[in-house]
Design a protein around this motif. Sequence first.
Motif, PDB file in Angstrom:
ATOM      1  N   MET A 199      26.555  36.513 -59.419  1.00  0.00           N
ATOM      2  CA  MET A 199      26.995  36.808 -60.581  1.00  0.00           C
ATOM      3  C   MET A 199      27.573  35.615 -61.395  1.00  0.00           C
ATOM      4  N   PHE A 200      27.622  34.648 -60.747  1.00  0.00           N
ATOM      5  CA  PHE A 200      28.028  33.315 -61.373  1.00  0.00           C
ATOM      6  C   PHE A 200      26.908  32.371 -61.857  1.00  0.00           C
ATOM      7  N   ASP A 201      26.896  31.357 -62.806  1.00  0.00           N
ATOM      8  CA  ASP A 201      25.963  30.532 -63.111  1.00  0.00           C
ATOM      9  C   ASP A 201      25.680  29.662 -62.013  1.00  0.00           C
ATOM     10  N   SER A 202      26.497  29.394 -61.365  1.00  0.00           N
ATOM     11  CA  SER A 202      26.152  28.375 -60.373  1.00  0.00           C
ATOM     12  C   SER A 202      26.823  28.571 -58.997  1.00  0.00           C
ATOM     13  N   GLU A 203      26.351  28.455 -57.900  1.00  0.00           N
ATOM     14  CA  GLU A 203      27.082  28.485 -56.324  1.00  0.00           C
ATOM     15  C   GLU A 203      28.306  27.970 -56.428  1.00  0.00           C
ATOM     16  N   TYR A 204      28.517  26.548 -56.680  1.00  0.00           N
ATOM     17  CA  TYR A 204      29.581  25.938 -56.884  1.00  0.00           C
ATOM     18  C   TYR A 204      30.839  26.740 -57.696  1.00  0.00           C
ATOM     19  N   GLU A 205      30.422  27.242 -58.826  1.00  0.00           N
ATOM     20  CA  GLU A 205      31.384  27.848 -59.582  1.00  0.00           C
ATOM     21  C   GLU A 205      32.134  29.331 -58.866  1.00  0.00           C
ATOM     22  N   ALA A 206      30.772  29.913 -58.111  1.00  0.00           N
ATOM     23  CA  ALA A 206      31.206  31.133 -57.348  1.00  0.00           C
ATOM     24  C   ALA A 206      32.472  30.782 -56.314  1.00  0.00           C
ATOM     25  N   PHE A 207      31.855  29.764 -55.491  1.00  0.00           N
ATOM     26  CA  PHE A 207      32.891  29.368 -54.471  1.00  0.00           C
ATOM     27  C   PHE A 207      34.198  28.947 -54.908  1.00  0.00           C
ATOM     28  N   LYS A 208      34.068  28.104 -55.820  1.00  0.00           N
ATOM     29  CA  LYS A 208      35.321  27.793 -56.662  1.00  0.00           C
ATOM     30  C   LYS A 208      36.429  28.777 -57.005  1.00  0.00           C
ATOM     31  N   ALA A 209      35.842  29.779 -57.807  1.00  0.00           N
ATOM     32  CA  ALA A 209      36.350  31.045 -58.264  1.00  0.00           C
ATOM     33  C   ALA A 209      36.998  31.752 -57.171  1.00  0.00           C
ATOM     34  N   PHE A 210      36.318  31.828 -56.223  1.00  0.00           N
ATOM     35  CA  PHE A 210      36.614  32.788 -54.889  1.00  0.00           C
ATOM     36  C   PHE A 210      38.222  32.170 -54.154  1.00  0.00           C
ATOM     37  N   VAL A 211      37.670  30.549 -53.898  1.00  0.00           N
ATOM     38  CA  VAL A 211      38.765  30.050 -53.295  1.00  0.00           C
ATOM     39  C   VAL A 211      40.163  29.950 -54.058  1.00  0.00           C
ATOM     40  N   GLU A 212      39.862  29.701 -55.371  1.00  0.00           N
ATOM     41  CA  GLU A 212      41.150  29.666 -56.205  1.00  0.00           C
ATOM     42  C   GLU A 212      41.985  31.236 -56.058  1.00  0.00           C
TER      43      GLU A 212
END
Length: 473
Positions: A199-212
Amino acid sequence: MLCDFYEFSMANGYLKNGMHERNVYFDVFFRKLPDNGGFAIAAGLEQVIEYIKDLHFDAEDLDYLRSKGIFDEAFLDYLKSFKFSGDIYAVPEGTPVFPYEPVLTVKAPAIQAQLIETFVLLSLNHQSLIATKANRIVRAAQGRAVVEFGSRRAQGASGAVYGARAAFIGGCKGTACTLTDELFGVPASGTMAHSWIQMFDSEYEAFKAFVELYPDNPTLLVDTYNTLKSGIPNAIKVFKDVLLPMGKTECAIRLDSGDISYLSKKARKMLDDAGLTECKITASNALDEKLIRDLMMQGAQVDTFGVGERLITSQSSPVFDGVYKLVAVENSAGDIEPKIKVSENTAKITNPHFKKVYRYYDNESGKALADELCVYDEVVDDSKNHLIFDPNATWKTKELYDFTARELLVPVFRGGECIYQSPSIDEIAAYCANQVDLLWDEVKRFENPHKYYVDLSQRLYEIKSILLNVHKM
């Protein structure tokens, strides 16, 4: 109404023949162990108790039965005020059990005992099957946590909910099934699906959003694109960027595809090299006890196993063959008359009579030595040596000394009233782990386990022999 139709047919016949108030005795037992293992785990009793407490027939049920055109009005009137009034004895949930010994015994008027057959069997068969499979998987994991992940592959909604309950009894530490947590307190947990990352533009953004969102011990799924080249590096970066500044070090990654042994070793090194030594590794993807055992032998660096369809369906051995058989009937004088079912297939010959089951424990090691089926009024004195008789080889006996005898079956219902306090799910799971520890390692082997000794008392063997001679084919 969750009955096989023939139970109603027989019940109607019992009433017409004046046999409906006659006390009968039924045993629940099984003949074959799942996966050719050394033992099974009894489970499902709590649901049997709840069912019997609320067992009644509504007007709609009676209208349906009337519509079939084969039942007497006297029988329907009987069902209108139906209430179970019998006795039930059962082994506590979490108990290791073996073929041909009673797991549950019913003493009740004939109609009542007959009508509960289907639900008793489906509850005990299903949950005992899953608890047994879970225990095999947990033992293969050698102390690593196992979490049940199988709801979406379960055989229907109840299979998911009660299967997760049974898996916890068998040793799993939690489940992905939210409803099982709500109903029974089995800890529910979960990570994310690949769709979250997509759903996110990048894997990093997806991980970051989840951890936050979930900074307390988050788990990141690292195999959506490339586990080693992007998944794990992005997880490491997010943990360092988001968690460490908060002073949090508890986190995890999940491997859901590929060679788990190889990837987990690579992941462990990458995480350790990045200073994330407290980061755990979870593995899933069509696991069972044999695959987990192989992973452990190969030195896989996995801290938690998520096990799905092969657990929740017991895929390798999907049927628990518990049966419900008449073993005695009370005559008009109140005496108990033993009954036997005879078959050309010797495995289907039943053990007659109202029984108790003793389990014998070695006083030195604490380990379980043998089980003995006895007539209900037999008493074993464990202050004396005791001889167990093998009914399949009359020359063979097993002498026990310095042992403690304990009865396995405990009273659950008496006179229709429940007198058993069901333990909490945590207490049942702890009891199961303790009782499995009391089995010899040889009995717990996955392949060719040592056959645990289960036999009849001399008196019960003689009763069975007499009945077999009476009904000699």
